[in-house]
Structure formats: structure tokens, C-alpha cells
Design a protein around this motif. Structure first.
Motif, mmCIF file in Angstrom:
data_model
loop_
_atom_site.group_PDB
_atom_site.id
_atom_site.type_symbol
_atom_site.label_atom_id
_atom_site.label_comp_id
_atom_site.label_asym_id
_atom_site.label_seq_id
_atom_site.Cartn_x
_atom_site.Cartn_y
_atom_site.Cartn_z
ATOM 1 N N MET A 106 23.465 -41.393 33.472
ATOM 2 C CA MET A 106 24.372 -40.943 32.397
ATOM 3 C C MET A 106 23.954 -39.546 31.941
ATOM 4 O O MET A 106 22.779 -39.324 31.648
ATOM 5 C CB MET A 106 24.289 -41.941 31.238
ATOM 6 C CG MET A 106 25.435 -41.861 30.264
ATOM 7 S SD MET A 106 26.932 -42.614 30.932
ATOM 8 C CE MET A 106 27.952 -42.686 29.488
ATOM 9 N N ASN A 107 24.915 -38.624 31.895
ATOM 10 C CA ASN A 107 24.609 -37.256 31.481
ATOM 11 C C ASN A 107 24.849 -37.132 29.966
ATOM 12 O O ASN A 107 25.889 -36.652 29.508
ATOM 13 C CB ASN A 107 25.501 -36.277 32.272
ATOM 14 C CG ASN A 107 25.138 -34.828 32.040
ATOM 15 O OD1 ASN A 107 24.396 -34.498 31.111
ATOM 16 N ND2 ASN A 107 25.650 -33.960 32.880
ATOM 17 N N HIS B 181 23.429 -35.246 27.786
ATOM 18 C CA HIS B 181 23.495 -33.871 27.280
ATOM 19 C C HIS B 181 24.928 -33.329 27.381
ATOM 20 O O HIS B 181 25.391 -32.597 26.510
ATOM 21 C CB HIS B 181 22.538 -32.968 28.054
ATOM 22 C CG HIS B 181 21.100 -33.236 27.745
ATOM 23 N ND1 HIS B 181 20.550 -32.959 26.520
ATOM 24 C CD2 HIS B 181 20.110 -33.775 28.490
ATOM 25 C CE1 HIS B 181 19.271 -33.319 26.532
ATOM 26 N NE2 HIS B 181 18.983 -33.814 27.709
ATOM 27 N N ALA B 182 25.602 -33.696 28.487
ATOM 28 C CA ALA B 182 26.978 -33.218 28.673
ATOM 29 C C ALA B 182 27.907 -33.851 27.645
ATOM 30 O O ALA B 182 28.757 -33.174 27.053
ATOM 31 C CB ALA B 182 27.463 -33.543 30.088
ATOM 32 N N ARG C 10 27.079 -34.936 24.747
ATOM 33 C CA ARG C 10 26.752 -34.320 23.456
ATOM 34 C C ARG C 10 27.352 -32.905 23.367
ATOM 35 O O ARG C 10 27.862 -32.507 22.317
ATOM 36 C CB ARG C 10 25.224 -34.262 23.326
ATOM 37 C CG ARG C 10 24.771 -33.969 21.937
ATOM 38 C CD ARG C 10 23.262 -34.044 21.879
ATOM 39 N NE ARG C 10 22.785 -32.991 20.981
ATOM 40 C CZ ARG C 10 21.544 -32.585 20.931
ATOM 41 N NH1 ARG C 10 20.647 -33.093 21.710
ATOM 42 N NH2 ARG C 10 21.198 -31.644 20.083
ATOM 43 N N ALA C 11 27.299 -32.183 24.493
ATOM 44 C CA ALA C 11 27.842 -30.814 24.498
ATOM 45 C C ALA C 11 29.348 -30.838 24.230
ATOM 46 O O ALA C 11 29.857 -30.076 23.394
ATOM 47 C CB ALA C 11 27.545 -30.144 25.835
ATOM 48 N N ALA D 60 30.979 -29.290 36.683
ATOM 49 C CA ALA D 60 29.711 -29.738 36.096
ATOM 50 C C ALA D 60 29.350 -31.141 36.610
ATOM 51 O O ALA D 60 30.233 -31.884 37.036
ATOM 52 C CB ALA D 60 29.829 -29.753 34.572
ATOM 53 N N PRO D 61 28.072 -31.477 36.570
ATOM 54 C CA PRO D 61 27.657 -32.804 37.066
ATOM 55 C C PRO D 61 27.963 -33.914 36.055
ATOM 56 O O PRO D 61 27.063 -34.536 35.496
ATOM 57 C CB PRO D 61 26.146 -32.645 37.274
ATOM 58 C CG PRO D 61 25.743 -31.551 36.345
ATOM 59 C CD PRO D 61 26.924 -30.648 36.172
ATOM 60 N N ILE D 62 29.240 -34.112 35.804
ATOM 61 C CA ILE D 62 29.672 -35.102 34.815
ATOM 62 C C ILE D 62 30.621 -36.085 35.475
ATOM 63 O O ILE D 62 31.496 -35.680 36.256
ATOM 64 C CB ILE D 62 30.479 -34.454 33.662
ATOM 65 C CG1 ILE D 62 29.956 -33.068 33.322
ATOM 66 C CG2 ILE D 62 30.482 -35.332 32.446
ATOM 67 C CD1 ILE D 62 30.838 -32.368 32.333
ATOM 68 N N SER D 63 30.499 -37.336 35.100
ATOM 69 C CA SER D 63 31.439 -38.337 35.631
ATOM 70 C C SER D 63 32.678 -38.346 34.732
ATOM 71 O O SER D 63 32.602 -37.932 33.567
ATOM 72 C CB SER D 63 30.792 -39.719 35.629
ATOM 73 O OG SER D 63 30.660 -40.163 34.293
ATOM 74 N N PRO D 64 33.817 -38.813 35.258
ATOM 75 C CA PRO D 64 35.020 -38.903 34.427
ATOM 76 C C PRO D 64 34.779 -39.690 33.140
ATOM 77 O O PRO D 64 35.265 -39.319 32.075
ATOM 78 C CB PRO D 64 36.017 -39.623 35.332
ATOM 79 C CG PRO D 64 35.575 -39.286 36.711
ATOM 80 C CD PRO D 64 34.084 -39.190 36.654
ATOM 81 N N GLU E 54 32.115 -39.911 31.387
ATOM 82 C CA GLU E 54 31.386 -39.077 30.414
ATOM 83 C C GLU E 54 32.313 -38.058 29.752
ATOM 84 O O GLU E 54 32.200 -37.779 28.558
ATOM 85 C CB GLU E 54 30.210 -38.381 31.111
ATOM 86 C CG GLU E 54 29.088 -39.336 31.465
ATOM 87 C CD GLU E 54 28.218 -38.874 32.629
ATOM 88 O OE1 GLU E 54 27.303 -39.617 32.997
ATOM 89 O OE2 GLU E 54 28.470 -37.780 33.186
#
Lengths: 308, 253
Positions: free
Chosen positions: B1-2, B4-5, B7-8, B95-99, B101
């Protein structure tokens, strides 16, 4: 050493039917500056967008830093920073906030010291609290670069990084790119300014119609495909070339005032001695001479024309 | 789980809310006050109590729901549409984010904003009427469920819209009328039988009914049905978002 980017048989056909990429295979070496050249619509941006995850490929494989961009997208994308072609920035956020935001997106905790370093490197430190909408186009371009560097990528894609920026900023960017390369970052840039590729690239790839038509070390490319020309300023203009000079690759220029001799730099003999002897025998005298070598731009134009 | 992303994205969206606090906080306070002046004092004084609840108090859940629905939709739809419009969506896509997230970041922020506005309306209401909440835990639960569901719906609209006109189309032409006709200012039983039957096809009726039950312990439709309908709508929105990310619809070519 394992290449940092490996592209195998990559194809992309858009829903409209446009085949933007056809069976593209390419490897990018770790730590090099690679310039991807091609006319408008050649597929440069599509190729970059596929590697970065913005466009879904129709077929083929791409690995970035050893990770498949689809199966292991998190690890692959973490290694990549992208500076897009268009000035796509936020408007109301401050420079500091937008750069910090990008770092967060890439899964990294806040690091004010790193963000400060990036902003200082790009001469943005004084503008850190300015809203992006108040910045000039050149400054916005710097902001995009700062965002791309905010997560310390190992691969940096620069899609037309100096389009529409002034000469001073362009040279600043060239310095920055070289510094990044010295720090071990692999830089892949697309550009319309061939002088940019000539100035910076270690290797050059040419794409046309969605196919890679050439990949070569820049120095080797210029050595192989570069031509040299000897230009002689004649004392008296010539209306036509004498028959005795027909064995040389000569052209009359500037209304017969100049004689231009093109020769192969790779040949065992350039033929210059023979030409000068033949000119003397034909009674043709010259007042001055100079040589010139084709630029990367000339080579690029020749290549693209040739394959058209 | 990202994280930080997430939260950003969440922080970035909330920053916009605070940046425009005059509009996002003051506007609901003023409009709620106006509703109380018009419906509570002017008209309400001539309307008898509904189910034993004074009319001024009766409209509080409806007012909160009206704001919650419209704010959830507009915040979430604008949140994801604007990066698409401005082109900055490339950052999210690369970015390295899943849908999931991405959805949590945007929908979480939109839901937080609308809940805050809902609570501001509740606080403003307390200035006009003596508030008493019969089931406060259920009230919070419905507040959360509705905010999340309609923020998801707004997120879908933001992904679907290809212009500002379409972005406004669904909230203005569908959601607002459904909310007004969903019993914001009246009990369904006050309608003639035909319109009462028609109202049962309006999903907003179930939301307002459940919310009103949390306040007064009285509802137009059964609580179980209200919860089931809300969950069904939530599942529908989740399904749509999953489909959009899986196919890249309007996001990726």
C-alpha cells in the motif's frame, strides 16, 4: 551490465486505428544520455508514455530497471521521472507544494533537504512560495523538471525539454542533464533541436512511422554517415564544369563562384590531391578554400528522407 | 500500500478546501441560515409539526443531506476532472499507485470535505432550533456512508465528463431535483398515494429517511431498506470505478 530499459517488440495501435508503434525493440544503457529523434507523429511521445505507464501497449514487453512495467509497475515506475512535453502544471499551488506532492505520489516520505537541493539546482529556490500560475513558461518548465526529480529517479525522460525556452535556460538545462548523468541518472530525451542531441547525447535513436530505424553511438553515427565538403572560391566564375573534372563529385555553387567537392571521410583516399592536380591542369584557379562536416541535423534529415 | 501517495492526494485536495475556505465554509453557513429564515421562520411557523417534530427541526436532516450529496459529488468530480482537464493527470498515471489508492485519496478527501460542511450546517442549525439527536452513532454512520457513496459517484462523474458542462449536468439536472423531491423538506407520507409510490423509486428518499430516523427515531421507509439501498448504490459506484480503472476509460489510451 543489465540495460536500464529493455523494450521488446512493442506495438501500440490506438482505438482510432493509428499504429503509433510497430514492433519497437530498444535497449537503453544504464547511465547514458540517449536522444530519441524523429519527425512529428513518429511515435516518440507514445513510446515514452508507454514506458511511464500513461499509455497501455497493444503488445510487447517493457522492463524498467529490471521490472516489468505492467506486472511489477510499482517498482518500475519508482525508478522513472517524466518531464512531459506540454507545460501541464497546477495553477494555484506553490512551487514547494507541487514538488513535494510529486515526491509523495512516488511513495517517499517528506524530505525538505532534497526538495531544497532540487529547487536550488533549478534556480527555483527564490520562487518556492510562488503560485505556479504566476511563473513564466521557462520557470514552469523548471518546475516540471523539479517534480520529475523530486523522487530521485534513476531514469529521467525529458520529452522535448527545451521547446519554447530561451537560450540561457536551454544551456542551464543541458548543464543539469550532464550533472544528472554524472550522478548516474540515465537520461532519455526527445527533441526537435538536433543540436541538443549533438551537444549532449551518448547515443542516438531515430524513430519514424512508429519504427526505430537506427540506433547508434552519436560519434560513430557522425563518423559513419557524416560527409565532408571542400569548398573552393574560384578566381573566375565557371559556367559549367570542364569534362576533365567529370570523375569528381563536384558541384558549382554561388553562380559559378564556388566549387563544392563532397568526399567520404571513411574512404582510403579523399581524392583531394587528384582534384587539385586536375584543377591546375584545367587552368582553374582559386582564391580561398575551406572544409565543412555535416551536422547531426544533416544526417537526420538524410535518414528520414531516405526511409520516407 | 502506497500510504504516502494516498496522503499526498488527500492533503493536496484538502489544501484546496482550506484555500477556498470563504467559499467552502461561509457559503453553506449563509445558505443554511437562509433556509431557516425562509422555511423555518416564514413558512415553518404556518406548518404544523410533522410526526410530532417541529417543522424547523424536521428539515435539519434534509438540509444536511442536501449539502452532503451536492458537496460530495461536486468535490469528488472536480477533484479528478481538473487534473484530466489540465493534463496533470499524467502524474497520477505514471506514479506507483494502484487504482484503489487513487480512489481512497480523492474520494476520502471529497467525503471529508462534505462531512465537514455537513457538520457546519448542523452547528448552524443549532443556532436556530433546539437540536436533539436520537441515535448519534447511526447519524455519524449514515453521514459517513452517504458522503463516501456520493463522493464515489462524483468521482465516476469526474472520470466520465469530457467538459465542464457535463461535470455540472448530473449534479444540477439529476441529483439536486432528486434531493429536493426525496423528502428534504417534507415527509413522504405527506404526498398523495401516487406520488408517494413514485417517490420510492428515488434513491435519495432512502438516504434522507434513514438520516431522519437517526435524528428523530422516525422514518418514511424501513431502516433496513434504507441501509440496503445505500449499500447497493455504494456497490454500484465501486463497480463503475473498478471498471473505469480496469479498462482505462477516459484515463488511458
Amino acid at each position: 551490465m543489465q540495460p536500464i530499459i529493455e523494450i521488446e517488440n512493442l506495438s501500440k495501435t490506438y482505438a482510432s486505428g493509428l499504429a503509433a508503434l510497430s514492433e519497437v525493440s530498444l535497449t537503453i544503457r544504464r547511465g547514458e544520455i540517449f536522444a530519441l529523434l524523429g519527425p512529428n507523429g513518429a511515435g516518440k511521445s507514445t513510446l515514452i508514455n508507454v514506458v511511464c505507464g500513461i499509455v497501455t501497449p497493444t503488445s510487447g514487453q517493457v522492463r524498467a530497471n529490471g521490472h516489468d512495467i505492467r506486472a511489477d509497475y510499482r517498482a518500475a515506475r519508482k525508478a522513472i521521472g517524466l518531464v512531459p512535453q506540454e507545460l501541464t502544471t497546477d495553477a494555484f499551488e506553490t512551487v514547494w507544494d507541487t514538488v513535494s506532492f510529486t515526491r509523495g505520489l512516488f511513495g517517499l516520505r517528506k524530505d525538505p533537504a532534497h526538495i531544497e537541493r532540487v529547487l536550488r539546482d533549478l534556480s527555483l529556490w527564490e520562487k518556492r512560495d510562488s503560485r505556479i500560475m504566476t511563473l513564466s513558461g521557462g520557470m514552469k518548465r523548471r518546475v516540471l523538471i523539479a517534480k520529475a526529480l523530486s523522487h530521485e529517479p534513476q531514469i529521467l525522460f525529458l520529452d522535448e525539454p527545451t521547446a519554447g525556452v530561451d537560450v540561457a535556460l536551454r544551456q542551464d538545462m543541458w548543464r543539469l542533464v550532464r550533472r544528472l548523468r554524472d550522478q548516474g541518472v540515465t537520461v532519455i530525451l526527445t527533441t526537435h533541436y538536433i543540436e541538443e542531441a549533438e551537444e549532449m547525447a551518448d547515443r542516438v535513436g531515430v524513430i519514424r512511422g512508429g519504427r526505430i530505424i537506427l540506433v547508434e553511438e552519436k560519434a560513430e553515427l557522425m563518423r559513419k554517415l557524416g560527409r565532408k565538403q571542400l569548398t573552393l572560391q574560384l578566381q573566375a566564375p565557371l559556367a559549367a564544369l570542364p569534362e576533365t573534372l567529370s570523375g569528381f563529385e563536384l558541384e558549382l555553387a554561388d553562380g559559378g563562384q564556388e566549387l563544392v567537392y563532397t568526399y567520404d571521410t571513411q574512404g582510403e583516399r579523399t581524392g583531394i590531391t587528384g582534384l587539385l592536380t586536375a584543377l591546375s591542369a584545367a587552368g582553374i584557379r582559386f582564391s580561398d578554400l575551406h572544409t565543412s562536416q555535416s551536422s547531426l541535423e544533416d544526417i537526420f534529415v538524410d535518414l528520414v528522407k531516405e526511409r520516407a | 500500500m502506497n500510504w504516502h501517495a494516498i496522503r499526498a492526494i488527500y492533503g493536496f485536495e484538502m489544501a484546496r478546501f482550506w484555500r477556498t475556505s470563504m467559499q467552502s465554509i461561509l457559503a453553506p453557513v449563509i445558505s443554511t441560515s437562509l433556509y431557516f429564515v425562509v422555511f423555518g421562520a416564514a413558512i415553518g411557523s404556518r406548518v404544523s409539526a410533522v410526526d410530532g417534530v417541529p417543522y424547523g427541526l424536521f428539515i435539519v436532516p434534509g438540509l444536511m443531506m442536501l449539502a452532503l450529496l451536492t458537496q460530495s459529488i461536486s468535490n469528488a468530480s472536480f477533484g479528478i476532472y481538473f487534473p484530466r482537464f489540465a493534463g496533470t493527470i499524467y502524474e497520477i498515471l505514471s506514479a506507483p499507485i494502484s487504482p484503489a489508492e487513487v480512489v481512497v485519496g480523492y474520494v476520502g478527501a471529497a467525503a471529508s470535505k462534505s462531512i465537514l460542511i455537513g457538520l457546519i450546517i448542523l452547528a448552524t442549525s443549532a443556532l436556530f432550533v433546539p437540536l436533539h439527536i436520537e441515535h448519534p452513532v447511526w447519524m455519524v454512520a449514515f453521514l459517513l456512508l452517504t458522503a463516501i457513496t456520493f463522493s464515489l459517484f462524483g468521482f465516476v462523474i469526474g472520470l466520465w465528463a469530457d467538459g465542464f458542462e457535463k461535470l455540472q449536468l448530473v449534479p444540477l439536472l439529476i441529483v439536486t431535483p432528486l434531493t429536493f423531491l426525496g423528502g428534504s423538506f417534507y415527509a413522504i407520507e405527506m404526498l398523495p398515494p401516487f406520488w408517494r409510490a413514485v417517490s420510492l423509486f428515488n434513491p435519495v428518499v432512502y438516504l434522507i429517511s434513514a438520516f431522519r430516523w437517526a435524528f428523530f427515531g422516525k422514518a418514511d421507509v424501513s431502516l433496513g431498506l434504507s441501509v440496503a439501498m445505500t449499500c447497493l448504490f455504494l456497490a454500484l459506484c465501486l463497480g463503475l470505478v473498478t471498471y473505469i480503472f480496469r479498462t482505462g476509460y477516459r484515463l488511458k489510451s
